[in-house]
Design a protein around this motif. Structure first.
Motif, mmCIF file in Angstrom:
data_model
loop_
_atom_site.group_PDB
_atom_site.id
_atom_site.type_symbol
_atom_site.label_atom_id
_atom_site.label_comp_id
_atom_site.label_asym_id
_atom_site.label_seq_id
_atom_site.Cartn_x
_atom_site.Cartn_y
_atom_site.Cartn_z
ATOM 1 N N GLY A 134 0.786 -1.230 0.000
ATOM 2 C CA GLY A 134 0.000 0.000 0.000
ATOM 3 C C GLY A 134 0.812 1.271 0.000
ATOM 4 N N THR A 135 2.111 1.173 -0.272
ATOM 5 C CA THR A 135 2.979 2.355 -0.180
ATOM 6 C C THR A 135 2.540 3.476 -1.116
ATOM 7 O OG1 THR A 135 4.872 0.972 0.431
ATOM 8 C CG2 THR A 135 5.350 3.182 -0.391
ATOM 9 N N VAL A 136 2.329 3.138 -2.379
ATOM 10 C CA VAL A 136 1.965 4.173 -3.357
ATOM 11 C C VAL A 136 0.611 4.790 -3.004
ATOM 12 C CG1 VAL A 136 1.425 4.630 -5.776
ATOM 13 C CG2 VAL A 136 3.356 3.162 -5.186
ATOM 14 N N ARG A 137 -0.328 3.975 -2.570
ATOM 15 C CA ARG A 137 -1.647 4.501 -2.184
ATOM 16 C C ARG A 137 -1.511 5.477 -1.018
ATOM 17 N NH1 ARG A 137 -3.706 0.049 -1.577
ATOM 18 N NH2 ARG A 137 -3.594 -0.206 0.683
ATOM 19 N N GLN A 138 -0.690 5.142 -0.033
ATOM 20 C CA GLN A 138 -0.475 6.040 1.099
ATOM 21 C C GLN A 138 0.216 7.328 0.669
ATOM 22 O OE1 GLN A 138 1.691 3.792 4.033
ATOM 23 N NE2 GLN A 138 0.278 2.052 3.897
ATOM 24 N N LEU A 139 1.177 7.195 -0.231
ATOM 25 C CA LEU A 139 1.881 8.376 -0.735
ATOM 26 C C LEU A 139 0.928 9.315 -1.472
ATOM 27 C CD1 LEU A 139 4.453 9.998 -1.427
ATOM 28 C CD2 LEU A 139 4.815 8.416 -3.347
ATOM 29 N N MET A 140 0.063 8.748 -2.305
ATOM 30 C CA MET A 140 -0.875 9.569 -3.062
ATOM 31 C C MET A 140 -1.888 10.250 -2.143
ATOM 32 S SD MET A 140 0.308 9.307 -6.030
ATOM 33 C CE MET A 140 -0.978 10.205 -6.863
ATOM 34 N N ARG A 141 -2.294 9.548 -1.099
ATOM 35 C CA ARG A 141 -3.235 10.149 -0.155
ATOM 36 C C ARG A 141 -2.570 11.312 0.591
ATOM 37 N NH1 ARG A 141 -4.339 5.832 3.050
ATOM 38 N NH2 ARG A 141 -5.722 5.020 1.444
ATOM 39 N N TRP A 142 -1.279 11.134 0.926
ATOM 40 C CA TRP A 142 -0.547 12.176 1.650
ATOM 41 C C TRP A 142 -0.403 13.456 0.829
ATOM 42 C CZ3 TRP A 142 4.727 13.816 0.716
ATOM 43 C CH2 TRP A 142 5.234 14.695 1.695
ATOM 44 N N CYS A 143 -0.217 13.314 -0.481
ATOM 45 C CA CYS A 143 0.043 14.508 -1.302
ATOM 46 C C CYS A 143 -1.207 15.012 -2.028
ATOM 47 C CB CYS A 143 1.162 14.222 -2.308
ATOM 48 S SG CYS A 143 0.784 12.951 -3.521
ATOM 49 N N GLU A 144 -2.396 14.543 -1.617
ATOM 50 C CA GLU A 144 -3.634 15.030 -2.232
ATOM 51 C C GLU A 144 -3.809 16.533 -2.057
ATOM 52 O OE1 GLU A 144 -6.744 12.781 -0.476
ATOM 53 O OE2 GLU A 144 -6.647 11.136 -1.941
ATOM 54 N N LYS A 145 -3.224 17.070 -0.985
ATOM 55 C CA LYS A 145 -3.382 18.509 -0.692
ATOM 56 C C LYS A 145 -2.662 19.397 -1.708
ATOM 57 C CE LYS A 145 -1.341 17.889 3.352
ATOM 58 N NZ LYS A 145 -0.652 16.568 3.243
ATOM 59 N N TRP A 146 -1.822 18.782 -2.565
ATOM 60 C CA TRP A 146 -1.096 19.533 -3.586
ATOM 61 C C TRP A 146 -1.475 18.993 -4.973
ATOM 62 C CZ3 TRP A 146 2.516 17.136 0.110
ATOM 63 C CH2 TRP A 146 2.726 17.938 1.229
ATOM 64 N N PRO A 147 -2.609 19.403 -5.506
ATOM 65 C CA PRO A 147 -3.017 18.881 -6.822
ATOM 66 C C PRO A 147 -2.060 19.243 -7.943
ATOM 67 C CG PRO A 147 -4.444 20.690 -6.117
ATOM 68 C CD PRO A 147 -3.593 20.334 -4.953
ATOM 69 N N GLU A 148 -1.395 20.408 -7.811
ATOM 70 C CA GLU A 148 -0.378 20.802 -8.791
ATOM 71 C C GLU A 148 0.979 20.318 -8.266
ATOM 72 O OE1 GLU A 148 -0.903 22.266 -11.734
ATOM 73 O OE2 GLU A 148 -3.057 22.139 -11.346
ATOM 74 N N ARG A 149 1.379 19.154 -8.696
ATOM 75 C CA ARG A 149 2.584 18.538 -8.124
ATOM 76 C C ARG A 149 3.334 17.753 -9.186
ATOM 77 N NH1 ARG A 149 -1.843 15.329 -5.988
ATOM 78 N NH2 ARG A 149 -1.953 13.376 -7.184
ATOM 79 N N ARG A 150 4.565 17.466 -8.852
ATOM 80 C CA ARG A 150 5.364 16.511 -9.621
ATOM 81 C C ARG A 150 6.312 15.800 -8.664
ATOM 82 N NH1 ARG A 150 10.518 19.030 -12.749
ATOM 83 N NH2 ARG A 150 11.239 20.458 -11.118
ATOM 84 N N PHE A 151 6.766 14.628 -9.066
ATOM 85 C CA PHE A 151 7.626 13.821 -8.211
ATOM 86 C C PHE A 151 9.036 13.773 -8.779
ATOM 87 C CE2 PHE A 151 3.384 12.364 -7.291
ATOM 88 C CZ PHE A 151 3.393 12.118 -5.928
ATOM 89 N N ALA A 152 10.003 13.765 -7.892
ATOM 90 C CA ALA A 152 11.406 13.581 -8.261
ATOM 91 C C ALA A 152 11.917 12.385 -7.471
ATOM 92 C CB ALA A 152 12.216 14.829 -7.945
ATOM 93 N N VAL A 153 12.285 11.335 -8.166
ATOM 94 C CA VAL A 153 12.718 10.096 -7.511
ATOM 95 C C VAL A 153 14.208 9.894 -7.770
ATOM 96 C CG1 VAL A 153 12.396 7.598 -7.371
ATOM 97 C CG2 VAL A 153 10.433 9.089 -7.798
ATOM 98 N N GLU A 154 14.961 9.709 -6.703
ATOM 99 C CA GLU A 154 16.385 9.443 -6.868
ATOM 100 C C GLU A 154 16.589 8.019 -7.397
ATOM 101 O OE1 GLU A 154 20.259 10.320 -4.223
ATOM 102 O OE2 GLU A 154 18.971 8.752 -3.408
ATOM 103 N N GLY A 155 17.403 7.898 -8.449
ATOM 104 C CA GLY A 155 17.713 6.576 -8.994
ATOM 105 C C GLY A 155 16.506 5.864 -9.562
#
Length: 221
Positions: A35-56
């Motif tokens: 459920g990691t991705v689901r939890q991450l998406m729920r956490w960042c719902e407050k920022w609809p204008e967003r992008r992700f930067a993933v190391e590696g």
């Protein structure tokens, strides 16, 4: 636009959100599970204008980056060399923590315009994986045949023919009549190698069928 930097690890991912000026807004650590991705998406719902930067995103962060890209999120790949350089340049940069690393990942993404955008894996990825598997199987088949040749050379006058197949090897081995304990051992090894060859032939056939099924149909004119 909010940038969310992620420092990925095998057991946990740490995310830090920064604003357009690079100032940290929030941070959170996520345990890696189904459920990691689901939890991450729920956490960042407050920022609809967003992008992700993933190391590696081609390495340890590949799974997370691909799941985010498949969900329609904008994801960029931050090479670990860039985030490490940002950490060293920062005040107290010699102190390494997951949260600090995630912050530096986000800041690199904020100020670099040449980062690779992560695209969702598609049919070409499946074909590449199947092709790599085919190469491994063919190499293993060659190794088995070479070993079988070596054993049969000591059991048959003149050895086995150059283009050896499972059927040809089986036909040759039907006439084997070992007279010593050593040759009996060689015959048993030849039988085991023949069984290995038949198994690998089935795997090669299955793999080639998978590649045919995965190949995209021709585009109609």
């Amino acid at each position: 636009m909010i940038t969310i930097g992620i420092d990925p690890h095998k057991s946990s991912h740490t995310a830090v959100a920064v604003n357009a000026a690079g100032h940290q807004l929030a941070q959170r650590r996520f345990v890696v599970n189904a459920g990691t991705v689901r939890q991450l998406m729920r956490w960042c719902e407050k920022w609809p204008e967003r992008r992700f930067a993933v190391e590696g995103a081609k390495g340890l962060g590949r799974s997370l980056a691909q799941q985010l890209a498949a969900a329609g999120e904008h994801v960029v790949d931050v090479p670990s060399t860039l985030s490490a350089r940002a950490r060293l340049l920062a005040t107290g940069g010699d102190r390494k923590t997951d949260a600090a690393d995630a912050l530096h990942v986000a800041q690199v993404a904020l100020f670099r315009r040449d980062l690779r955008t992560v695209e969702p894996e598609d049919q070409s990825t499946i074909l590449r994986l199947l092709t790599e598997r085919h190469d491994d199987l063919v190499n293993e088949r060659t190794r088995i045949i070479n070993r079988l040749h070596a054993v049969l050379r000591d059991l048959l006058p003149g050895g086995a023919p150059t283009r050896l197949s499972a059927e040809k090897a089986a036909a040759l081995m039907k006439g084997l009549r070992p007279t010593t304990a050593t040759d009996c051992c060689r015959r048993d090894l030849a039988r085991e190698l023949l069984a290995d060859l038949r198994r690998i032939d089935r795997q090669v056939g299955d793999n080639e069928a998978q590649m045919r099924d995965a190949w995209p149909p021709p585009t109609p004119r």
